[in-house]
Design a protein around this motif. Structure first.
Motif, short mmCIF file in Angstrom:
data_model
loop_
_atom_site.label_atom_id
_atom_site.label_comp_id
_atom_site.label_asym_id
_atom_site.label_seq_id
_atom_site.Cartn_x
_atom_site.Cartn_y
_atom_site.Cartn_z
N SER A 173 0.88 -1.39 -0.01
CA SER A 173 -0.11 0.16 0.01
C SER A 173 0.91 1.28 -0.11
N ALA A 174 1.85 1.20 0.48
CA ALA A 174 2.97 2.39 0.44
C ALA A 174 3.30 2.98 -0.75
N PHE A 175 3.28 1.83 -1.91
CA PHE A 175 3.61 2.27 -3.25
C PHE A 175 2.39 2.96 -3.90
N PRO A 177 0.13 5.14 -5.53
CA PRO A 177 -0.08 6.54 -5.75
C PRO A 177 -1.10 7.54 -5.38
N GLU A 178 -0.92 8.49 -4.98
CA GLU A 178 -1.97 9.39 -4.32
C GLU A 178 -3.57 9.38 -5.09
N GLU A 179 -3.37 9.37 -6.43
CA GLU A 179 -4.71 9.13 -7.21
C GLU A 179 -5.19 8.05 -6.96
N GLU A 180 -4.55 6.99 -6.87
CA GLU A 180 -5.03 5.69 -6.53
C GLU A 180 -5.57 5.40 -5.34
N ALA A 181 -4.98 6.06 -4.29
CA ALA A 181 -5.71 6.24 -2.82
C ALA A 181 -6.88 6.81 -2.79
N GLU A 182 -7.10 7.82 -3.57
CA GLU A 182 -8.32 8.84 -3.54
C GLU A 182 -9.53 8.15 -4.40
N ARG A 183 -9.21 7.10 -5.17
CA ARG A 183 -10.39 6.51 -6.09
C ARG A 183 -11.40 6.06 -4.90
N ARG A 233 4.19 7.65 -14.35
CA ARG A 233 5.25 6.77 -14.01
C ARG A 233 4.81 6.13 -12.67
N ALA A 234 4.36 6.76 -11.70
CA ALA A 234 4.30 6.37 -10.34
C ALA A 234 3.16 5.24 -10.37
N LEU A 240 3.06 -2.33 -12.15
CA LEU A 240 3.75 -3.54 -12.37
C LEU A 240 4.09 -4.25 -11.19
N ILE A 241 3.99 -3.76 -9.85
CA ILE A 241 4.20 -4.42 -8.71
C ILE A 241 2.95 -5.34 -8.57
N GLY A 242 1.93 -4.82 -8.71
CA GLY A 242 0.52 -5.42 -8.43
C GLY A 242 0.54 -6.74 -9.34
N THR A 243 0.85 -6.35 -10.60
CA THR A 243 0.70 -7.68 -11.53
C THR A 243 1.71 -8.64 -11.50
#
Length: 261
Positions: A173-175, A177-183, A233-234, A240-243
């Motif tokens: 979860s630390a990786f 991005p802010e945009e993903e966290a705000e979904r 890029r973030a 990529l990590i998730g995949t």
């Protein structure tokens, strides 16, 4: 003893553990476990439900009942220990690392289940097999399903859904991005469903030795998120990590269950 109509005790215990510790444990109960010992007790009672219901399918025996009860008691003791150490100033620092606590907790649970299974075999002087009640054995026989494979497939299926999502969120979860966290919640659930379907397909193609098909899965997933990957890029690194974690988790679950023991 007809091994074709039995299944390994350890896989049964681990499957019941996954059901009780992941699928019957809601987020509310998980939070209550951290703030109240009553939450630990409630979770332990709910955790024991699959172990008791297992007696509907498995041929009853006093030693088997004792084995199932010991498994539930061992889980209660580990969760009690985790609660008490969280309250102790000496161990509080460790509990600030939820991923480490989660991994240690699960490894200890599995170790105790292995120990209980071993003691069951030693005391009973039997090979580590259980038999289904006749009605279930007959039903599986009608469709030519081996109980050993059935319980292993059930375990793999359970592992690659909720436990996989929880493990990824804790460790990576630390990786995010802010945009993903705000979904919003709906979008996050959609992402979790996509990841689950991805892992199901990965396991399926591995089981039929169609390794080249894995590339099509990853390609289709990449096309759907191409714009976000190309522009951010973030997000691309998080994607990529998730995949990769999804692939590794699926492969590891399949290999461990089907070739591990």
């Amino acid at each position: 003893m007809d091994t074709g109509k039995g299944f390994l005790l350890i896989w049964v215990l681990v499957t019941l553990h996954v059901l009780g510790d992941f699928y019957l444990q809601t987020e509310k109960i998980a939070r209550n476990k951290k703030t109240s010992y009553r939450g630990v007790v409630v979770h332990s009672v709910q955790y024991g439900i699959p172990f008791i219901l297992a007696l509907i399918f498995i041929r009853f025996g006093a030693l088997l009942l004792l084995c199932l009860l010991l498994s539930v008691l061992a889980h209660f003791m580990v969760d009690s220990l985790k609660y008490w150490t969280a309250e102790n100033n000496f161990f509080k620092g460790y509990h600030k690392k939820p991923a480490v606590v989660f991994m240690a907790d699960q490894l200890l649970h599995i170790f105790l289940l292995l120990l209980i299974a071993l003691l069951y075999v030693k005391v009973s002087w039997q090979s580590p097999l259980l038999h289904l009640n006749k009605i279930w054995s007959d039903l599986l026989g009608m469709v030519n399903i081996n109980p050993v494979n059935a319980i292993k497939w059930l375990l793999v299926g359970l592992l690659i859904i909720k436990p996989a999502n929880i493990t990824f969120n804790l460790f990576f979860s630390a990786f995010k991005p802010e945009e993903e966290a705000e979904r919003n919640v709906k979008q996050q659930r959609t992402g979790a469903i996509i990841g689950t379907l991805e892992r199901i397909l990965i396991v399926f193609f591995i089981s039929i030795n169609q390794f080249s098909a894995l590339g099509f899965i990853l390609t289709a997933k990449s096309i759907a998120r191409y714009d976000a990957i190309a522009k951010d890029r973030a997000f691309a690194e998080y994607y990529l990590i998730g995949t990769l974690v999804s692939v590794v988790f699926s492969v590891a679950a399949y290999i461990l269950v089907f070739t591990g023991l």
